[in-house]
Design a protein around this motif. Structure first.
Motif, mmCIF file in Angstrom:
data_model
loop_
_atom_site.group_PDB
_atom_site.id
_atom_site.type_symbol
_atom_site.label_atom_id
_atom_site.label_comp_id
_atom_site.label_asym_id
_atom_site.label_seq_id
_atom_site.Cartn_x
_atom_site.Cartn_y
_atom_site.Cartn_z
ATOM 1 N N PRO A 67 0.730 -1.258 -0.110
ATOM 2 C CA PRO A 67 -0.429 -0.051 -0.136
ATOM 3 C C PRO A 67 1.067 1.454 -0.125
ATOM 4 N N ILE A 68 2.050 1.381 0.691
ATOM 5 C CA ILE A 68 2.891 1.911 0.572
ATOM 6 C C ILE A 68 3.212 2.726 -0.751
ATOM 7 N N SER A 69 4.065 1.249 -1.349
ATOM 8 C CA SER A 69 4.675 1.565 -2.693
ATOM 9 C C SER A 69 3.694 2.144 -3.529
ATOM 10 N N PHE A 70 2.598 1.553 -3.541
ATOM 11 C CA PHE A 70 1.700 2.275 -4.026
ATOM 12 C C PHE A 70 0.624 4.010 -3.915
ATOM 13 N N LEU A 71 1.137 3.613 -2.993
ATOM 14 C CA LEU A 71 0.771 5.388 -2.970
ATOM 15 C C LEU A 71 1.825 6.752 -3.444
ATOM 16 N N PHE A 72 3.007 5.764 -2.897
ATOM 17 C CA PHE A 72 4.350 6.654 -3.816
ATOM 18 C C PHE A 72 4.593 6.409 -5.149
ATOM 19 N N ARG A 73 3.896 5.464 -5.411
ATOM 20 C CA ARG A 73 4.235 5.489 -7.323
ATOM 21 C C ARG A 73 3.749 4.969 -8.561
ATOM 22 N N VAL A 74 2.133 5.227 -7.486
ATOM 23 C CA VAL A 74 1.314 5.172 -8.393
ATOM 24 C C VAL A 74 0.296 6.863 -8.058
ATOM 25 N N LEU A 75 -0.168 6.449 -7.061
ATOM 26 C CA LEU A 75 -1.458 7.763 -7.144
ATOM 27 C C LEU A 75 -0.320 8.797 -6.981
ATOM 28 N N ILE A 76 1.010 9.164 -6.359
ATOM 29 C CA ILE A 76 1.275 10.606 -5.718
ATOM 30 C C ILE A 76 1.159 11.043 -7.254
ATOM 31 N N PRO A 77 2.053 10.010 -7.897
ATOM 32 C CA PRO A 77 2.513 10.921 -9.667
ATOM 33 C C PRO A 77 1.601 11.147 -10.281
ATOM 34 N N MET A 78 0.171 9.992 -10.023
ATOM 35 C CA MET A 78 -1.077 10.760 -10.556
ATOM 36 C C MET A 78 -2.622 11.725 -10.409
ATOM 37 N N SER A 79 -1.567 12.107 -8.141
ATOM 38 C CA SER A 79 -2.222 13.108 -8.379
ATOM 39 C C SER A 79 -1.953 14.785 -7.820
#
Length: 291
Positions: free
Chosen positions: A193-205
Motif C-alpha cells: 500500500p505504501i509503495s502503491f501510494l508513492f509509485r502510483v497515487l502521488i504521481p497521478m495526483s
C-alpha cells in the motif's frame, strides 16, 4: 459629333465592424476586463497608499505614488519586526501544508483501498467535523493545548490544522476516479500500500496535491484569531498579527495607513509566489479534466 463618355467607377467604402472581428465575444471580453480591473483596484490602491505619507493618505485628491517611496516598507520590516513575523508565518504554513497533505493522503488511502468496518459511517463522521463552528472549538482546544504544555509554541499554531476533512474528501474523490485496473495490477505485482501510494497515487495526483497545498498554505498564512489567542510571546507571532501591531503606529495623531498598507503588500507576496510556483500542475489538472 462623337462625345466621349467616361465611365466613372466609385470604390465602395469598406466598413469594418468591430463585432465582425471579435464576434459575439466582444462584450464577454469587455466584461472580463472590467471584472479584472475592479478586483485589482483595491490592490492597486493599497500599493499607492503604501508609498504615501499620512498627510497624503488623508488627502482625497492624491491618487498615485506618494513621496515616501519605499521608506514605509523599510520601516515595517526593520522597526516593527515584520520580517520575523513573516518567517514565523512561513514556518507555520509549511508545517501545516506538509502535515495536512501527508495525513490526508494516508486517510484517503485507507478509506478507498482498505476494507474497513463501517467505512461509510467513518467517512460521514469525518465530514461532520466541518459543521462545528470555529468559535465553539477555541475554548476547549486552548484548554487542551495548555494541559499538554503546548501553549506559546509552534505545535500550538500548527497541530490543530493538521487534520482536515476537506483535504481527505478531495483526495478520496480523486482516488475513486483512478481506474481499478491499476489497483489490480499493483496487487498482482505484489506492490504494498505504501509503495502503491508513492509509485502510483502521488504521481497521478500531482495537480490535486498542488491545489490542496496552495489552498492550505494561503489558509494557514491568513490565520489571525488562533495565533493571537494561543501565542503570548510577540517574537513568535505571525504576520497577520504583526500587521495589527502596525495600527498602533501614529504620526501627528494620524494613523499611518501608508505603513499598514506596506505591511499588507509585504504579507501578500509569499502566497503569490507559492501560487505562481504551483500553477502549472493546477493548469495541467484542469486540462485533463476538460478532456
Amino acid at each position: 459629333m462623337a462625345t466621349d463618355t467616361t465611365q466613372s467607377t466609385e470604390t465602395p467604402t469598406t466598413r469594418i465592424d468591430v463585432t465582425d472581428i471579435f464576434g459575439d465575444q466582444l462584450f464577454v471580453h469587455l466584461g472580463l476586463i472590467a471584472s479584472v480591473f475592479l478586483m485589482a483596484l483595491p490592490l492597486v490602491l493599497a500599493i499607492f497608499m503604501s508609498t504615501q505619507t499620512p498627510t497624503e493618505v488623508y488627502n482625497i485628491s492624491k491618487i498615485g505614488f506618494g513621496s515616501s517611496g519605499l521608506s514605509n516598507y523599510r520601516t515595517a520590516l526593520t522597526e516593527y519586526n515584520l520580517m520575523q513575523y513573516m518567517i514565523n508565518s512561513f514556518v507555520m504554513s509549511a508545517v501545516i501544508v506538509v502535515g495536512k497533505v501527508a495525513l490526508s493522503l494516508l486517510a484517503a488511502l485507507a478509506l478507498v483501498y482498505y476494507r474497513l468496518p463501517h467505512e461509510r459511517a467513518i467517512f460521514m463522521f469525518i465530514l461532520l467535523t466541518l459543521l462545528i463552528p470555529v468559535p465553539v472549538r477555541i475554548v476547549p482546544l486552548f484548554q487542551l493545548l495548555a494541559d499538554l504544555g503546548w501553549a506559546n509554541t509552534l505545535l500550538a499554531i500548527t497541530g490543530p490544522y493538521i487534520a482536515s476533512a476537506t483535504a481527505v474528501f478531495l483526495f478520496r474523490q480523486h482516488f475513486l476516479s483512478i481506474p481499478e485496473s491499476l489497483v489490480e495490477n499493483a496487487r498482482l505485482d505484489g506492490v504494498g500500500p505504501i509503495s502503491f501510494l508513492f509509485r502510483v497515487l502521488i504521481p497521478m495526483s500531482k495537480g490535486m496535491i498542488a491545489g490542496v497545498s496552495v489552498i492550505t498554505f494561503i489558509y494557514a498564512w491568513n490565520q489571525y484569531l488562533w495565533p493571537l489567542i494561543v501565542i503570548s510571546d510577540q517574537q513568535k507571532q505571525v504576520i497577520q498579527v504583526g500587521i495589527k501591531y502596525l495600527q498602533g503606529a501614529s504620526q501627528s495623531g494620524l494613523t499611518q495607513w501608508g505603513l499598514i498598507m506596506a505591511g499588507a503588500v509585504i504579507a501578500l507576496l509569499p502566497p503569490l509566489v507559492i501560487l505562481y510556483a504551483l500553477h502549472r500542475p493546477l493548469l495541467e489538472t484542469f486540462a485533463i479534466q476538460q478532456k
